[in-house]
Design a protein around this motif. Structure first.
Motif, PDB file in Angstrom:
ATOM      1  N   GLY A 151       0.818  -1.213   0.000  1.00 14.43           N
ATOM      2  CA  GLY A 151       0.000   0.000   0.000  1.00 14.43           C
ATOM      3  C   GLY A 151       0.849   1.258   0.000  1.00 14.43           C
ATOM      4  N   ALA A 152       2.009   1.202   0.668  1.00 17.34           N
ATOM      5  CA  ALA A 152       2.897   2.356   0.710  1.00 17.34           C
ATOM      6  C   ALA A 152       3.524   2.617  -0.659  1.00 17.34           C
ATOM      7  CB  ALA A 152       3.989   2.133   1.756  1.00 17.34           C
ATOM      8  N   TYR A 153       3.837   1.568  -1.394  1.00 17.87           N
ATOM      9  CA  TYR A 153       4.309   1.757  -2.772  1.00 17.87           C
ATOM     10  C   TYR A 153       3.254   2.478  -3.606  1.00 17.87           C
ATOM     11  CZ  TYR A 153       8.670  -0.950  -2.924  1.00 17.87           C
ATOM     12  OH  TYR A 153       9.963  -1.379  -2.763  1.00 17.87           O
ATOM     13  N   VAL A 154       2.014   2.082  -3.443  1.00 14.31           N
ATOM     14  CA  VAL A 154       0.919   2.703  -4.196  1.00 14.31           C
ATOM     15  C   VAL A 154       0.773   4.177  -3.810  1.00 14.31           C
ATOM     16  CG1 VAL A 154      -1.584   2.695  -4.542  1.00 14.31           C
ATOM     17  CG2 VAL A 154      -0.308   0.534  -4.559  1.00 14.31           C
ATOM     18  N   ALA A 155       0.780   4.467  -2.519  1.00 13.70           N
ATOM     19  CA  ALA A 155       0.647   5.856  -2.065  1.00 13.70           C
ATOM     20  C   ALA A 155       1.820   6.709  -2.543  1.00 13.70           C
ATOM     21  CB  ALA A 155       0.554   5.891  -0.536  1.00 13.70           C
ATOM     22  N   THR A 156       3.029   6.137  -2.510  1.00 17.70           N
ATOM     23  CA  THR A 156       4.203   6.858  -3.001  1.00 17.70           C
ATOM     24  C   THR A 156       4.074   7.152  -4.484  1.00 17.70           C
ATOM     25  OG1 THR A 156       5.649   5.908  -1.305  1.00 17.70           O
ATOM     26  CG2 THR A 156       6.697   6.701  -3.327  1.00 17.70           C
ATOM     27  N   ALA A 157       3.646   6.162  -5.248  1.00 19.43           N
ATOM     28  CA  ALA A 157       3.449   6.360  -6.684  1.00 19.43           C
ATOM     29  C   ALA A 157       2.450   7.480  -6.943  1.00 19.43           C
ATOM     30  CB  ALA A 157       2.975   5.061  -7.326  1.00 19.43           C
ATOM     31  N   ARG A 158       1.390   7.507  -6.172  1.00 24.72           N
ATOM     32  CA  ARG A 158       0.353   8.544  -6.347  1.00 24.72           C
ATOM     33  C   ARG A 158       0.956   9.937  -6.127  1.00 24.72           C
ATOM     34  NH1 ARG A 158      -2.920   7.199  -2.164  1.00 24.72           N
ATOM     35  NH2 ARG A 158      -3.624   5.407  -3.410  1.00 24.72           N
ATOM     36  N   THR A 159       1.769  10.078  -5.080  1.00 24.38           N
ATOM     37  CA  THR A 159       2.394  11.367  -4.791  1.00 24.38           C
ATOM     38  C   THR A 159       3.372  11.766  -5.889  1.00 24.38           C
ATOM     39  OG1 THR A 159       2.170  11.053  -2.399  1.00 24.38           O
ATOM     40  CG2 THR A 159       3.835  12.627  -3.141  1.00 24.38           C
ATOM     41  N   LEU A 160       4.170  10.825  -6.369  1.00 28.19           N
ATOM     42  CA  LEU A 160       5.168  11.150  -7.388  1.00 28.19           C
ATOM     43  C   LEU A 160       4.518  11.522  -8.715  1.00 28.19           C
ATOM     44  CD1 LEU A 160       7.962   8.518  -6.651  1.00 28.19           C
ATOM     45  CD2 LEU A 160       7.787  10.888  -5.864  1.00 28.19           C
ATOM     46  N   ARG A 162       1.618  13.066  -8.927  1.00 25.86           N
ATOM     47  CA  ARG A 162       1.156  14.430  -8.670  1.00 25.86           C
ATOM     48  C   ARG A 162       2.302  15.428  -8.738  1.00 25.86           C
ATOM     49  NH1 ARG A 162      -1.806  15.220  -3.234  1.00 25.86           N
ATOM     50  NH2 ARG A 162      -2.024  17.320  -4.175  1.00 25.86           N
ATOM     51  N   ALA A 163       3.493  14.986  -8.340  1.00 25.38           N
ATOM     52  CA  ALA A 163       4.659  15.878  -8.325  1.00 25.38           C
ATOM     53  C   ALA A 163       5.245  16.091  -9.714  1.00 25.38           C
ATOM     54  CB  ALA A 163       5.730  15.315  -7.392  1.00 25.38           C
ATOM     55  N   GLY A 164       4.791  15.350 -10.702  1.00 29.14           N
ATOM     56  CA  GLY A 164       5.246  15.581 -12.059  1.00 29.14           C
ATOM     57  C   GLY A 164       6.353  14.678 -12.556  1.00 29.14           C
ATOM     58  N   PHE A 165       6.626  13.583 -11.855  1.00 31.47           N
ATOM     59  CA  PHE A 165       7.641  12.652 -12.338  1.00 31.47           C
ATOM     60  C   PHE A 165       7.163  11.984 -13.619  1.00 31.47           C
ATOM     61  CE2 PHE A 165       9.278  13.307  -8.163  1.00 31.47           C
ATOM     62  CZ  PHE A 165      10.633  13.005  -8.231  1.00 31.47           C
ATOM     63  N   ASP A 166       8.117  11.702 -14.504  1.00 37.28           N
ATOM     64  CA  ASP A 166       7.809  11.047 -15.773  1.00 37.28           C
ATOM     65  C   ASP A 166       7.834   9.534 -15.663  1.00 37.28           C
ATOM     66  OD1 ASP A 166       7.861  13.501 -17.587  1.00 37.28           O
ATOM     67  OD2 ASP A 166       9.830  13.619 -16.631  1.00 37.28           O
ATOM     68  N   ALA A 167       8.635   9.012 -14.739  1.00 40.81           N
ATOM     69  CA  ALA A 167       8.797   7.566 -14.607  1.00 40.81           C
ATOM     70  C   ALA A 167       9.025   7.199 -13.145  1.00 40.81           C
ATOM     71  CB  ALA A 167       9.967   7.074 -15.458  1.00 40.81           C
ATOM     72  N   LEU A 168       8.603   5.994 -12.788  1.00 37.50           N
ATOM     73  CA  LEU A 168       8.840   5.427 -11.470  1.00 37.50           C
ATOM     74  C   LEU A 168       9.689   4.184 -11.646  1.00 37.50           C
ATOM     75  CD1 LEU A 168       5.185   5.581 -10.055  1.00 37.50           C
ATOM     76  CD2 LEU A 168       6.921   7.393 -10.060  1.00 37.50           C
ATOM     77  N   GLU A 169      10.813   4.108 -10.933  1.00 35.18           N
ATOM     78  CA  GLU A 169      11.669   2.929 -10.989  1.00 35.18           C
ATOM     79  C   GLU A 169      11.506   2.160  -9.687  1.00 35.18           C
ATOM     80  OE1 GLU A 169      16.009   3.140 -12.159  1.00 35.18           O
ATOM     81  OE2 GLU A 169      16.185   2.443 -10.074  1.00 35.18           O
ATOM     82  N   LEU A 170      10.950   0.965  -9.753  1.00 33.71           N
ATOM     83  CA  LEU A 170      10.748   0.128  -8.578  1.00 33.71           C
ATOM     84  C   LEU A 170      12.043  -0.626  -8.282  1.00 33.71           C
ATOM     85  CD1 LEU A 170       7.220  -1.302  -9.499  1.00 33.71           C
ATOM     86  CD2 LEU A 170       7.789   0.827  -8.291  1.00 33.71           C
TER      87      LEU A 170
END
Length: 406
Positions: A151-160, A162-170
């Motif tokens: 769930g924390a990964y999901v919440a972090t992704a949601r924030t990033l 919103r912050a304008g990141f183009d990509a998320l690297e897990l």
């Protein structure tokens, strides 16, 4: 898969796409901890660090170690992503976008690599184990922990997003939490999270699918995975091939970044080149500093000779096994190496030490190509940058002898 002989390789310095994201070229600054978040917040120094390489022509820069939970930091001076970090993260993405570069956030949970004593929160891993960092026992993650962390990964992704990141690297490598589940030596569980490779890969797949469901096609989603952990009982290349096939079958990721080594067990397997024993010991304190000076401590940093693209042979096994886009990482300093990676069928190249030494390396390589130059980076692979992560990651060689203006 490896491209057909009659299909021309893409130009590494030409525009490309990564999932829904348009990149100005196929170069990516790999995530390396910047050491510029002393209060666990985005600082001007952190923004300037990424702006320097973004202005130097990189296609996408990656912000390192954005933790999903307090116990998921390697130590207390790291960002735990949440609503209170949104403004600073947004300021950073906007600044990078003004240069024409894209920006990724490395999303992770350090697991057994976390220093629980520094964080003030007990670290968790696949199985209970002693921590050489905190001198505490790392707890075995419970079912509740794994539900919470997902769930924390999901919440972090949601924030990033919103912050304008183009990509998320897990982050699924280097024996961080997800990687600790993948490694048989660190995962001795008898439940549905341990035993078979399918069980050990359950957390990686669960997190990737949950993040993709949250973000849809708003951003690219990638994962850093291990080609080999570099020690007995770690993830092997044979297993890495199967993990890549599983992740591809799930369809949650836009690309894999191919790394290796273990922050806990064998860090030099990732870096290669000179081993800065004395400098590392000097950067530590207390019993850890003493331990690094002993023969046992010195053996922790094993010596591996440097060569260009040292992960290429193992990475080619992944390339032959999956169709999804891949980023080649590890000792990429020359334009010829980048061109060969494209010919091998890799879609992107990831650079770390090369652009720490020369933030404008990509622009210089482009100019030299036009002028018929050699296209060779100036990093000497001394690894003196490694111990600087505790005081602001930098290239000591560059500080001692700055390169002349282009």
């Amino acid at each position: 898969m490896t491209p057909a002989p009659d299909v021309p390789a893409p130009d590494v310095l030409a525009p490309a796409t990564l999932g829904p994201v348009r990149l100005r070229n196929r170069t990516v600054k790999a995530a390396t901890f910047e050491g510029r978040t002393p209060e666990g917040e985005v600082s001007d120094a952190l923004i300037d660090y990424h702006l320097e390489v973004a202005r130097g022509g990189i296609g996408m820069t990656t912000v390192a170690y954005l933790a999903v939970a307090p116990e998921g930091r390697t130590h207390r001076e790291q960002i735990v992503v949440g609503p209170d970090t949104l403004a600073g993260l947004t300021r950073m993405t906007e600044a990078v976008h003004e240069t024409g570069a894209a920006i990724a956030g490395q999303v992770g949970h350090a697991g057994p690599v976390a220093n629980g004593r520094s964080n003030g929160v007990r670290a968790i891993a696949a199985s209970r184990m002693p921590s050489p960092l905190s001198m505490q026992m790392v707890a075995s993650a419970t079912e509740g922990d794994l539900t919470r962390v997902t769930g924390a990964y999901v919440a972090t992704a949601r924030t990033l997003v919103r912050a304008g990141f183009d990509a998320l690297e897990l982050h699924m490598a280097h024996n961080y939490l997800i990687s600790s589940f993948l490694a048989p030596r660190l995962n001795r569980r008898k439940d549905r999270w341990g035993g078979s490779l399918e069980n050990r890969a359950r957390l990686a797949r669960q997190v990737a699918l949950a993040v993709r469901e949250e973000v849809g096609d708003a951003v690219a989603v990638t994962a850093k995975v291990s080609l080999s952990d570099g020690y007995r009982g770690g993830v092997s290349t044979d297993e890495s091939v199967e993990i890549a096939r599983m992740l591809e079958a799930d369809g949650a990721l836009d690309a894999l970044q191919l790394s290796g080594g273990s922050s806990l067990m064998n860090p030099m397997y990732l870096f290669r080149g000179d081993v800065p024993h004395r400098e590392f010991a000097d950067s530590m304190s207390g019993v850890v500093k003493w331990g690094m000076r002993t023969p046992v401590g010195r053996s922790f940093l094993k010596a591996y000779p440097f060569e260009e693209a040292y992960f290429r042979d193992k990475a080619l096994r992944i390339r032959a096994a999956v169709d999804m886009p891949l980023m080649l990482l590890g000792g990429i300093n020359h334009l010829a190496t980048m061109d060969r990676a494209m010919a091998d069928g890799f879609e992107y190249v990831a650079l770390a030490r090369a652009v720490l030494r020369e933030p404008d390396l990509v622009d210089r390589l482009a100019r030299e190509r036009e002028g018929g130059g050699a296209g060779v980076g100036t990093c000497i692979h001394c690894n003196l940058c490694m111990p600087t992560i505790y005081s602001g990651t930098r290239c000591p060689v560059r500080e001692a002898a700055p390169l002349p203006p282009a």
